[in-house]
Design an enzyme around this catalytic site. Structure first.
Site, mmCIF file in Angstrom:
data_model
loop_
_atom_site.group_PDB
_atom_site.id
_atom_site.type_symbol
_atom_site.label_atom_id
_atom_site.label_comp_id
_atom_site.label_asym_id
_atom_site.label_seq_id
_atom_site.Cartn_x
_atom_site.Cartn_y
_atom_site.Cartn_z
ATOM 1 N N CYS A 2 0.831 -1.191 0.000
ATOM 2 C CA CYS A 2 0.000 0.000 0.000
ATOM 3 C C CYS A 2 0.873 1.251 0.000
ATOM 4 O O CYS A 2 2.068 1.186 0.259
ATOM 5 C CB CYS A 2 -0.899 0.012 1.234
ATOM 6 S SG CYS A 2 -1.887 -1.488 1.420
ATOM 7 N N ARG A 27 1.597 1.494 -5.953
ATOM 8 C CA ARG A 27 1.768 0.566 -4.837
ATOM 9 C C ARG A 27 0.484 -0.170 -4.484
ATOM 10 O O ARG A 27 0.496 -1.090 -3.662
ATOM 11 C CB ARG A 27 2.270 1.320 -3.607
ATOM 12 C CG ARG A 27 3.585 2.045 -3.805
ATOM 13 C CD ARG A 27 4.009 2.735 -2.525
ATOM 14 N NE ARG A 27 4.284 1.756 -1.493
ATOM 15 C CZ ARG A 27 5.453 1.160 -1.310
ATOM 16 N NH1 ARG A 27 6.465 1.445 -2.100
ATOM 17 N NH2 ARG A 27 5.616 0.289 -0.356
ATOM 18 N N TRP A 74 -3.556 -1.870 -1.488
ATOM 19 C CA TRP A 74 -3.524 -3.176 -2.145
ATOM 20 C C TRP A 74 -4.004 -4.167 -1.096
ATOM 21 O O TRP A 74 -3.373 -4.366 -0.072
ATOM 22 C CB TRP A 74 -2.108 -3.508 -2.597
ATOM 23 C CG TRP A 74 -2.009 -4.768 -3.403
ATOM 24 C CD1 TRP A 74 -2.206 -4.902 -4.748
ATOM 25 C CD2 TRP A 74 -1.680 -6.077 -2.917
ATOM 26 N NE1 TRP A 74 -2.005 -6.211 -5.131
ATOM 27 C CE2 TRP A 74 -1.682 -6.953 -4.028
ATOM 28 C CE3 TRP A 74 -1.360 -6.593 -1.660
ATOM 29 C CZ2 TRP A 74 -1.398 -8.313 -3.919
ATOM 30 C CZ3 TRP A 74 -1.087 -7.943 -1.541
ATOM 31 C CH2 TRP A 74 -1.098 -8.787 -2.663
ATOM 32 N N ASN A 100 0.670 0.162 6.003
ATOM 33 C CA ASN A 100 1.142 -0.656 4.893
ATOM 34 C C ASN A 100 1.833 -1.861 5.500
ATOM 35 O O ASN A 100 2.812 -1.715 6.230
ATOM 36 C CB ASN A 100 2.123 0.147 4.023
ATOM 37 C CG ASN A 100 2.843 -0.707 3.000
ATOM 38 O OD1 ASN A 100 2.331 -1.732 2.574
ATOM 39 N ND2 ASN A 100 4.032 -0.287 2.607
ATOM 40 N N GLY A 101 1.329 -3.065 5.208
ATOM 41 C CA GLY A 101 1.939 -4.263 5.764
ATOM 42 C C GLY A 101 0.892 -5.263 6.216
ATOM 43 O O GLY A 101 -0.284 -5.170 5.857
ATOM 44 N N GLU A 487 10.651 -13.403 -19.467
ATOM 45 C CA GLU A 487 10.287 -12.019 -19.169
ATOM 46 C C GLU A 487 9.224 -11.511 -20.142
ATOM 47 O O GLU A 487 8.290 -10.810 -19.744
ATOM 48 C CB GLU A 487 11.538 -11.137 -19.213
ATOM 49 C CG GLU A 487 11.293 -9.648 -19.048
ATOM 50 C CD GLU A 487 10.696 -9.251 -17.716
ATOM 51 O OE1 GLU A 487 10.293 -8.079 -17.587
ATOM 52 O OE2 GLU A 487 10.625 -10.102 -16.799
ATOM 53 N N LYS A 491 5.486 -10.158 -19.036
ATOM 54 C CA LYS A 491 4.960 -8.833 -19.373
ATOM 55 C C LYS A 491 3.568 -8.948 -19.981
ATOM 56 O O LYS A 491 2.672 -8.169 -19.662
ATOM 57 C CB LYS A 491 5.891 -8.120 -20.364
ATOM 58 C CG LYS A 491 7.147 -7.578 -19.753
ATOM 59 C CD LYS A 491 6.848 -6.416 -18.807
ATOM 60 C CE LYS A 491 7.910 -6.313 -17.749
ATOM 61 N NZ LYS A 491 7.799 -7.288 -16.680
ATOM 62 N N GLU A 494 1.072 -9.880 -17.260
ATOM 63 C CA GLU A 494 0.866 -8.820 -16.267
ATOM 64 C C GLU A 494 -0.104 -7.752 -16.745
ATOM 65 O O GLU A 494 -0.972 -7.318 -15.986
ATOM 66 C CB GLU A 494 2.204 -8.132 -15.946
ATOM 67 C CG GLU A 494 3.096 -8.889 -15.015
ATOM 68 C CD GLU A 494 4.382 -8.129 -14.735
ATOM 69 O OE1 GLU A 494 4.768 -8.060 -13.560
ATOM 70 O OE2 GLU A 494 4.989 -7.595 -15.684
ATOM 71 N N HIS A 510 9.043 -31.217 -25.416
ATOM 72 C CA HIS A 510 8.757 -32.014 -24.222
ATOM 73 C C HIS A 510 7.446 -31.589 -23.558
ATOM 74 O O HIS A 510 7.335 -31.587 -22.335
ATOM 75 C CB HIS A 510 9.921 -31.911 -23.245
ATOM 76 C CG HIS A 510 11.199 -32.437 -23.798
ATOM 77 N ND1 HIS A 510 11.489 -33.773 -23.878
ATOM 78 C CD2 HIS A 510 12.261 -31.796 -24.352
ATOM 79 C CE1 HIS A 510 12.670 -33.945 -24.433
ATOM 80 N NE2 HIS A 510 13.168 -32.745 -24.729
ATOM 81 N N LYS A 609 3.418 -2.450 -7.338
ATOM 82 C CA LYS A 609 4.805 -2.308 -7.768
ATOM 83 C C LYS A 609 5.801 -2.861 -6.754
ATOM 84 O O LYS A 609 6.702 -3.595 -7.097
ATOM 85 C CB LYS A 609 5.092 -0.821 -8.017
ATOM 86 C CG LYS A 609 6.485 -0.529 -8.537
ATOM 87 C CD LYS A 609 6.625 -0.979 -9.975
ATOM 88 C CE LYS A 609 7.966 -0.639 -10.550
ATOM 89 N NZ LYS A 609 8.125 -1.224 -11.884
#
Length: 614
Positions: A2, A27, A74, A100-101, A487, A491, A494, A510, A609
Site C-alpha cells: 500500500c 503501490r 492493495w 502498509n503491511g 520475461e 509482461k 501482467e 517435451h 509495484k
C-alpha cells in the site's frame, strides 16, 4: 504494497495528500482514503476504487486543515470495499491510522479486544492495530508515542504506520518494520510517505526510518526517533534526495510504461556512467573494489530475486558462469527463505530488487547474513531497505519506475550485473585483455542500439493488432535469451491478461508442442549469436504444425524471415549482450496489446509495484 502519505505543517494538507496518493498509486489501487484535522475534528472519507474516485468523493467533506494522512490500498485482509479502506478509526474515534503491511497475529489480538468490549466494523488487521494502541493508551495511561511503542511490541508482522490523535493535533506518530517509510523535512513542516515522490517538489531532505524505529513528528520541533524494542534514542540521518519532479511525471507519453521503455537508452547509459571507462580498459565499482577478495574467494554466487528481477538474475547466471567461470545459483527469494538452504561464509549472495523493499528478498538477505555469507545488493532506490541491509552493492540509476510492469529495471539490472561479471572475469584472468576491451567497447554502444530497436515500434504496433485477441501465447528462447522469453511472457500476462508461458526453445518438444495450432502465436528469439541453427530447427517444427511465428531476429536475417509470419529486427551485438536488445520488442508488444485490449497498462489488476508483503 500500500501507499501512505501524511502531512503536518502550515500548508493545506489535502492537495498534498491527494497528489501524493496519485504518485503512490503504483503501490496499490484497490481503494483509497484520507483523514484531515480541521482544527476541531477529523474529517474522513474513503472509497473502493482509485484515488480519482476518492478525490470526487472528498467533495462531500471539508478539505480544510494543515494536518492529514492518506492511503491507497492493495488489499490483504478484507476485500476491497469502502469499509475495509484506510484510514481506520479507533472505537472512541480519537485515533486514526494508516498502515502498509500485515499484522500476522491480529486474530488473537482481536479476540482479546472483543472480550474487553471493543467492536470492529471492517475485516482488516489495521483496525485491530489502532484499537490495540487505544487500549494500551487508556490502560497504561501513556501518551500516544509510548502507546504505539508498547502496542507494536505485541504484534507480529510488517508495518509502516502513521497514527494521529485528534486530542493532540500537533503531532503524528510513525513507525516501520519491513515496509518502507520516508519523512520529508521542510521548513516548519513534515511529510510522510512510502517513498519520496509525494514530497519531492517541497523538499530534497528526507529521513528514512530503519526497521523497528518509530518517530514522533511535532510541529515546530525536531523529529524524535526511538527504537521500538528498547526505547533507545535513535538519531535521524537526513539524506539529500537525487530525484527530480520531471522523473515522476509522464512527460507527454500516454503511459508511464511507454515512457520507461523509451527511457532505457538513457537509463543504461546512466547505469554504466562513471563505472565503464572503455578507453582506459577500466570498470570502476566501489562496492566491488572494496570487497574484491570476497568475490574472488567465493565458492559460488547465489542470486535471489522475485519476478522480473529473477529473470535478470537468470541472465546474470549465464554471464557470470560464461565470463568469470564462477558457479551461480538463481533462487526465487520466496522459496529460498523457506527451504533451509545450505549457505556458508564462502558464499556471495546477490540480492536484486527494483524497489529495494521486496519483503521476500529482504528476508533472504537476513538469512544469508545469519549464515555468514557476504551480501551484495542491486537495487534502484537510494536509501531503500535492501541498500541498507546489504554489506555492499550497486545502484542501477534507472530513475523512478512508476509503471507496475518493470521495463528499464530489467535492462539496467542486467547492465550492472554484466559490469560486475566483466570486472571479476578480468581479475580472475578468465579471458584475454583483447576480449575484455571488446566487451567494454560493445557495452558502450548498447544505448544507441536500444534506440535503433525502438524504431521498430510502428511495425510492432501492427503485429500487436493481429494478435491482441489471442488467449494463449508461447515465448521461446535459448541460452542468454531463454530468460528473455520468460520475461516477455510475464509482461504479456501482467498487463494484457493473456495467458503466456516462456520456455527454452528445445523444451517445446517435451510438452508445449501439443498446444501449437493455427491459433497459437509463438514468439521466438532467434538472433544470429546464440544457438541460431538450433532455434531455426525449432521454428521449422512450429511451422509444420501451423503455429503463428513472430521472430526477433538480427538485422539482415534472411533464413528466419522465410519461415516466420512476422519478423522484428534488432541490431547485432555480442551474444551475452543480446538480452538488452531482444527484450525491447517484447516490452513494446505487451504494451500495445494491452492498450488495444483496453487494459490499464500502468496499474494492472491485482498487482502492485513494491511487494512488501509475503
Amino acid at each position: 504494497m500500500c501507499g501512505i502519505v501524511g502531512y503536518i505543517g502550515h500548508r493545506d494538507a489535502y492537495p498534498i495528500i491527494i497528489k501524493g496518493l496519485q504518485r503512490l498509486e503504483y503501490r496499490g489501487y484497490d481503494s483509497a482514503g484520507v483523514a484531515l484535522f480541521d482544527g476541531s475534528d477529523i474529517n474522513l472519507v474513503k472509497t473502493k476504487g482509485k484515488v480519482e474516485d476518492l478525490n470526487n468523493k472528498a467533495k462531500t467533506i471539508s478539505q480544510k486543515g494543515s494536518v492529514g494522512i492518506g492511503h491507497t490500498r492493495w488489499a490483504t485482509h478484507g476485500v476491497p470495499n469502502d469499509v475495509n479502506s484506510h484510514p481506520h478509526y479507533s472505537n472512541s474515534g480519537d485515533l486514526v491510522i494508516i498502515h502498509n503491511g500485515i499484522i500476522e497475529n491480529y486474530e488473537s489480538i482481536k479476540k482479546e479486544l472483543i472480550k474487553r468490549g471493543y467492536s470492529f466494523i471492517s475485516d482488516t488487521d489495521t483496525e485491530v492495530l489502532v484499537n490495540l494502541i487505544e487500549e494500551v493508551k487508556k490502560t497504561e495511561e501513556v501518551k500516544l508515542g509510548q502507546a504505539v511503542q508498547i502496542a507494536l511490541n505485541q504484534v507480529v508482522g510488517a508495518y509502516a504506520i502513521a497514527v494521529f490523535d485528534r486530542k493532540k493535533p500537533d503531532e503524528i506518530v510513525v513507525a516501520k518494520l519491513g515496509s518502507p517509510l520516508a519523512i520529508g523535512v521542510g521548513e516548519d513542516e513534515f511529510f510522510i510517505a512510502s517513498d519520496a515522490s509525494p514530497f519531492i517538489e517541497f523538499t530534497n531532505n528526507a529521513v528514512y526510518l530503519e526497521d523497528e524505529e518509530m518517530a514522533i513528528i511535532r510541529l515546530g520541533k525536531e523529529i524524535k526517533l526511538r527504537k521500538i524494542k528498547n526505547d533507545a534514542v535513535a538519531y535521524p540521518r537526513i539524506l539529500e534526495l537525487q530525484m527530480n519532479l520531471e522523473e515522476i511525471e509522464k512527460g507527454g507519453y500516454d503511459h508511464f510504461m511507454l515512457k520507461e521503455i523509451y527511457e532505457q537508452p538513457r537509463a543504461i547509459k546512466d547505469t554504466y556512467r562513471g563505472r565503464l571507462l572503455a578507453d582506459q580498459g577500466i570498470i570502476r565499482m566501489a562496492g566491488i573494489d572494496q570487497n574484491l577478495e570476497k568475490f574472488m574467494n567465493a565458492n559460488r554466487i547465489i542470486i535471489v530475486a522475485c519476478g522480473t528481477s529473477w529473470h535478470a538474475g537468470l541472465v546474470a547466471e549465464y554471464i557470470f558462469e560464461d565470463l568469470a567461470r564462477i558457479p551461480v545459483e538463481v533462487e526465487y527469494a520466496s522459496e529460498f527463505r523457506y527451504r533451509n538452504p545450505v549457505i556458508t561464509e564462502k558464499d556471495v549472495l546477490i540480492a536484486i530488487s527494483q524497489s529495494g523493499e521486496t519483503a521476500d528478498t529482504l528476508a533472504a538477505i537476513k538469512l544469508a547474513k545469519e549464515k555468514g555469507a557476504f551480501v551484495f545488493g542491486v537495487c534502484n532506490v537510494v536509501g531503500s531497505s535492501i541498500a541498507r541491509e546489504s554489506d555492499a552493492g550497486a545502484y542501477t540509476h534507472a530513475g523512478p519506475e512508476i509503471g507496475v510492469a518493470s521495463t528499464k529495471a530489467f535492462t539496467t539490472q542486467i547492465t550492472v550485473l554484466t559490469l560486475l561479471a566483466l570486472k571479476l572475469a578480468k581479475e580472475k584472468g578468465t579471458f584475454s585483455q583483447t576480449k575484455f576491451h571488446e566487451f567494454l567497447t560493445e557495452l558502450e554502444t548498447i544505448p544507441d542500439k536500444v534506440e535503433k530497436a525502438l524504431e521498430s515500434n510502428p511495425l510492432i504496433e501492427i503485429i500487436s493488432n493481429v494478435y491482441k485477441d489471442s488467449t494463449n501465447c508461447l515465448y521461446l528462447g535459448r541460452g542468454y535469451n531463454f530468460p528473455v522469453a520468460l520475461e516477455g511472457a510475464l509482461k504479456l500476462k501482467e498487463i494484457s491478461y493473456i495467458h503466456a508461458e516462456g520456455y527454452p526453445a528445445a523444451e517445446m518438444k517435451h510438452g508445449p508442442i501439443a498446444l501449437i495450432d493455427d491459433q497459437m502465436p509463438v514468439f521466438v528469439i532467434a538472433t544470429k549469436k546464440g544457438h541460431y541453427e538450433k532455434v531455426v530447427s525449432n521454428i521449422q517444427e512450429i511451422k509444420s504444425r501451423k503455429g503463428k511465428i513472430i521472430a526477433i531476429v538480427t538485422e539482415g536475417d534472411e533464413q528466419v524471415k522465410e519461415l516466420a509470419d512476422h519478423v522484428i529486427e534488432v541490431p547485432e551485438t555480442l551474444e551475452s549482450l543480446t538480452p538488452l536488445l531482444t527484450t525491447i520488442p517484447l516490452q513494446l508488444l505487451s504494451y500495445h496489446i494491452a492498450v488495444m485490449r483496453g487494459c490499464n497498462v500502468d496499474q494492472p489488476r491485482n498487482l502492485a509495484k513494491s511487494v512488501t508483503v509475503e
